[in-house]
Design a protein around this motif. Structure first.
Motif, PDB file in Angstrom:
ATOM      1  N   GLY A  30       0.848  -1.199   0.000  1.00 51.02           N
ATOM      2  CA  GLY A  30       0.000   0.000   0.000  1.00 51.02           C
ATOM      3  C   GLY A  30       0.872   1.233   0.000  1.00 51.02           C
ATOM      4  O   GLY A  30       0.708   2.143   0.800  1.00 51.02           O
ATOM      5  N   SER A  31       1.793   1.280  -0.939  1.00 54.70           N
ATOM      6  CA  SER A  31       2.825   2.325  -0.948  1.00 54.70           C
ATOM      7  C   SER A  31       2.240   3.709  -1.200  1.00 54.70           C
ATOM      8  O   SER A  31       2.804   4.717  -0.756  1.00 54.70           O
ATOM      9  CB  SER A  31       3.883   1.977  -2.004  1.00 54.70           C
ATOM     10  OG  SER A  31       5.015   2.775  -1.835  1.00 54.70           O
ATOM     11  N   ALA A  64       5.461   6.290   0.625  1.00 53.42           N
ATOM     12  CA  ALA A  64       5.963   6.203   2.009  1.00 53.42           C
ATOM     13  C   ALA A  64       5.492   4.896   2.659  1.00 53.42           C
ATOM     14  O   ALA A  64       4.316   4.549   2.550  1.00 53.42           O
ATOM     15  CB  ALA A  64       5.450   7.388   2.834  1.00 53.42           C
ATOM     16  N   GLU A 106       1.128  -1.503  -4.803  1.00 49.31           N
ATOM     17  CA  GLU A 106       0.023  -0.555  -4.672  1.00 49.31           C
ATOM     18  C   GLU A 106      -1.173  -1.040  -5.501  1.00 49.31           C
ATOM     19  O   GLU A 106      -1.024  -1.385  -6.669  1.00 49.31           O
ATOM     20  CB  GLU A 106       0.499   0.843  -5.129  1.00 49.31           C
ATOM     21  CG  GLU A 106      -0.577   1.884  -5.269  1.00 49.31           C
ATOM     22  CD  GLU A 106      -1.468   2.052  -4.033  1.00 49.31           C
ATOM     23  OE1 GLU A 106      -0.956   2.152  -2.913  1.00 49.31           O
ATOM     24  OE2 GLU A 106      -2.705   2.037  -4.204  1.00 49.31           O
ATOM     25  N   ALA A 107      -2.339  -1.031  -4.854  1.00 51.05           N
ATOM     26  CA  ALA A 107      -3.540  -1.564  -5.503  1.00 51.05           C
ATOM     27  C   ALA A 107      -4.107  -0.631  -6.564  1.00 51.05           C
ATOM     28  O   ALA A 107      -4.698  -1.089  -7.553  1.00 51.05           O
ATOM     29  CB  ALA A 107      -4.603  -1.844  -4.436  1.00 51.05           C
ATOM     30  N   LYS A 155      -2.071   5.517  -8.644  1.00 47.27           N
ATOM     31  CA  LYS A 155      -0.964   5.719  -7.705  1.00 47.27           C
ATOM     32  C   LYS A 155       0.276   4.944  -8.157  1.00 47.27           C
ATOM     33  O   LYS A 155       1.410   5.394  -7.981  1.00 47.27           O
ATOM     34  CB  LYS A 155      -1.378   5.288  -6.297  1.00 47.27           C
ATOM     35  CG  LYS A 155      -2.461   6.187  -5.699  1.00 47.27           C
ATOM     36  CD  LYS A 155      -2.817   5.769  -4.288  1.00 47.27           C
ATOM     37  CE  LYS A 155      -3.922   6.653  -3.745  1.00 47.27           C
ATOM     38  NZ  LYS A 155      -4.371   6.222  -2.414  1.00 47.27           N
ATOM     39  N   ARG A 205      -3.062  -6.099  -5.466  1.00 45.48           N
ATOM     40  CA  ARG A 205      -3.430  -6.193  -4.052  1.00 45.48           C
ATOM     41  C   ARG A 205      -2.535  -7.223  -3.356  1.00 45.48           C
ATOM     42  O   ARG A 205      -2.157  -8.236  -3.954  1.00 45.48           O
ATOM     43  CB  ARG A 205      -4.903  -6.613  -3.920  1.00 45.48           C
ATOM     44  CG  ARG A 205      -5.885  -5.567  -4.449  1.00 45.48           C
ATOM     45  CD  ARG A 205      -7.281  -5.901  -4.009  1.00 45.48           C
ATOM     46  NE  ARG A 205      -7.420  -5.871  -2.570  1.00 45.48           N
ATOM     47  CZ  ARG A 205      -7.743  -4.790  -1.872  1.00 45.48           C
ATOM     48  NH1 ARG A 205      -7.966  -3.647  -2.470  1.00 45.48           N
ATOM     49  NH2 ARG A 205      -7.846  -4.856  -0.560  1.00 45.48           N
ATOM     50  N   ALA A 206      -2.272  -6.983  -2.083  1.00 48.00           N
ATOM     51  CA  ALA A 206      -1.432  -7.887  -1.309  1.00 48.00           C
ATOM     52  C   ALA A 206      -1.980  -9.309  -1.334  1.00 48.00           C
ATOM     53  O   ALA A 206      -1.216 -10.274  -1.427  1.00 48.00           O
ATOM     54  CB  ALA A 206      -1.335  -7.390   0.135  1.00 48.00           C
ATOM     55  N   GLU A 207      -3.310  -9.429  -1.266  1.00 43.45           N
ATOM     56  CA  GLU A 207      -3.937 -10.756  -1.171  1.00 43.45           C
ATOM     57  C   GLU A 207      -3.782 -11.571  -2.450  1.00 43.45           C
ATOM     58  O   GLU A 207      -4.086 -12.766  -2.464  1.00 43.45           O
ATOM     59  CB  GLU A 207      -5.439 -10.644  -0.891  1.00 43.45           C
ATOM     60  CG  GLU A 207      -5.848  -9.745   0.238  1.00 43.45           C
ATOM     61  CD  GLU A 207      -6.091  -8.308  -0.221  1.00 43.45           C
ATOM     62  OE1 GLU A 207      -5.140  -7.681  -0.733  1.00 43.45           O
ATOM     63  OE2 GLU A 207      -7.208  -7.823  -0.070  1.00 43.45           O
ATOM     64  N   LYS A 211       2.540   1.513   6.133  1.00 40.85           N
ATOM     65  CA  LYS A 211       2.169   2.698   6.916  1.00 40.85           C
ATOM     66  C   LYS A 211       0.782   3.114   6.448  1.00 40.85           C
ATOM     67  O   LYS A 211       0.546   3.266   5.238  1.00 40.85           O
ATOM     68  CB  LYS A 211       3.179   3.818   6.658  1.00 40.85           C
ATOM     69  CG  LYS A 211       3.073   4.981   7.616  1.00 40.85           C
ATOM     70  CD  LYS A 211       4.304   5.848   7.538  1.00 40.85           C
ATOM     71  CE  LYS A 211       4.208   6.902   6.463  1.00 40.85           C
ATOM     72  NZ  LYS A 211       3.089   7.822   6.589  1.00 40.85           N
ATOM     73  N   ALA A 212      -0.147   3.256   7.401  1.00 40.70           N
ATOM     74  CA  ALA A 212      -1.509   3.711   7.087  1.00 40.70           C
ATOM     75  C   ALA A 212      -2.192   2.826   6.052  1.00 40.70           C
ATOM     76  O   ALA A 212      -2.966   3.306   5.231  1.00 40.70           O
ATOM     77  CB  ALA A 212      -1.483   5.171   6.610  1.00 40.70           C
TER      78      ALA A 212
HETATM   79  C1  LIG Z   1      -3.871   5.564   3.265  1.00 42.95           C
HETATM   80  S1  LIG Z   1      -2.877   5.056   1.923  1.00 42.95           S
HETATM   81  C2  LIG Z   1      -1.250   5.099   2.659  1.00 42.95           C
HETATM   82  C3  LIG Z   1      -0.185   5.298   1.635  1.00 42.95           C
HETATM   83  C4  LIG Z   1       1.245   5.376   2.186  1.00 42.95           C
HETATM   84  N1  LIG Z   1       1.672   4.102   2.728  1.00 42.95           N
HETATM   85  C5  LIG Z   1       1.398   6.486   3.183  1.00 42.95           C
HETATM   86  O1  LIG Z   1       1.628   6.212   4.360  1.00 42.95           O
HETATM   87  O2  LIG Z   1       1.276   7.646   2.783  1.00 42.95           O
HETATM   88  C6  LIG Z   1      -3.203   3.289   1.782  1.00 42.95           C
HETATM   89  C7  LIG Z   1      -2.800   2.748   0.430  1.00 42.95           C
HETATM   90  O3  LIG Z   1      -2.906   1.340   0.451  1.00 42.95           O
HETATM   91  C8  LIG Z   1      -3.452   0.891  -0.780  1.00 42.95           C
HETATM   92  N2  LIG Z   1      -4.054  -0.421  -0.478  1.00 42.95           N
HETATM   93  C9  LIG Z   1      -5.158  -0.652   0.270  1.00 42.95           C
HETATM   94  N3  LIG Z   1      -5.386  -1.966   0.390  1.00 42.95           N
HETATM   95  C10 LIG Z   1      -4.390  -2.593  -0.306  1.00 42.95           C
HETATM   96  C11 LIG Z   1      -4.080  -3.962  -0.557  1.00 42.95           C
HETATM   97  N4  LIG Z   1      -4.837  -4.947  -0.063  1.00 42.95           N
HETATM   98  N5  LIG Z   1      -2.994  -4.241  -1.303  1.00 42.95           N
HETATM   99  C12 LIG Z   1      -2.225  -3.241  -1.811  1.00 42.95           C
HETATM  100  N6  LIG Z   1      -2.462  -1.922  -1.613  1.00 42.95           N
HETATM  101  C13 LIG Z   1      -3.541  -1.608  -0.865  1.00 42.95           C
HETATM  102  C14 LIG Z   1      -4.421   1.987  -1.169  1.00 42.95           C
HETATM  103  O4  LIG Z   1      -4.684   1.996  -2.557  1.00 42.95           O
HETATM  104  C15 LIG Z   1      -3.687   3.234  -0.700  1.00 42.95           C
HETATM  105  O5  LIG Z   1      -2.884   3.782  -1.711  1.00 42.95           O
END
Ligand SMILES: C[S@@+](CC[C@H](N)C(=O)[O-])C[C@H]1O[C@@H](n2cnc3c(N)ncnc32)[C@H](O)[C@@H]1O
Length: 164
Positions: free
Chosen positions: A24-25, A29, A47-48, A52, A70-72, A85-86
């Motif tokens: 979820g980059s 970050a 990144e899903a 982005k 997606r991670a899954e 992060k987040a």
């Molecule tokens: C709130 S953002 C945080 C981005 C960054 N890590 C930061 O701290 O600024 C969460 C990110 O995770 C991605 N995301 C959510 N679920 C995901 C998954 N299962 N696999 C990959 N990426 C995912 C979303 O698309 C989003 O860009």
């Protein structure tokens, strides 16, 4: 500052050899600052969202590559470390990250003060993860074995039905 916050994790991941995946980059970050800080390390920015991922392609340093997905839905048991992060509530983030990590590696989550350590430990235990001592602001979860059968669960399930 965002950059400093990402770099706080450098020492934690430096001790975990093997590919590093930022799950979820988003805007990069903590993966992009970590890739700059550890130039010899293979970094995957996962990144899903396609939009982005395109942004990440522009800013990824030479030792980082972008995977849109997606991670899954990724292969399991290959990374030395997964950072996030987040990404989601910590038990869900742990469930998404742990399958990517090989035995002996670890997940490093950036968390706020309200993170419920016992809840994360319970979720992690289901996916061969064990909570370790970590500096304030982090959860470190060691991968103690291969990913158990049944994980990763289908897309959407970890959020809808958290393990703990
Ligand atoms: C709130 S953002 C945080 C981005 C960054 N890590 C930061 O701290 O600024 C969460 C990110 O995770 C991605 N995301 C959510 N679920 C995901 C998954 N299962 N696999 C990959 N990426 C995912 C979303 O698309 C989003 O860009």
């Amino acid at each position: 500052m965002l950059l400093d916050d990402s770099l706080r994790g450098t020492a934690l991941v430096a001790g975990l050899p093997g590919p590093l995946v930022d799950v979820g980059s988003g805007g990069g970050a903590p993966g992009i600052p970590l890739a700059h800080a550890l130039p010899g390390r293979e970094v995957v920015l996962l990144e899903a969202e396609g939009r982005k991922a395109v942004f990440l392609e522009r800013w990824a340093p030479a030792n980082a590559r972008v995977v849109c997905g997606r991670a899954e839905e990724q292969e399991t048991d290959w990374a030395g470390a997964a950072v996030a992060k987040a990404l989601a509530q910590p038990p869900t983030a742990a469930e998404w990250c742990l399958p990517l990590v090989r035995e002996g590696g670890a997940v490093v989550l950036w968390v706020g003060p309200s993170a419920d350590h016992a809840q994360v430990a319970a979720a992690a235990a289901r996916v061969a993860g064990e909570l370790e001592d970590a500096p304030t602001g982090f959860l470190v979860i060691r991968k103690t074995g291969p990913t158990p059968p049944g994980f990763p669960r289908r897309v959407g399930v970890a959020k809808k039905r958290p393990l703990a």
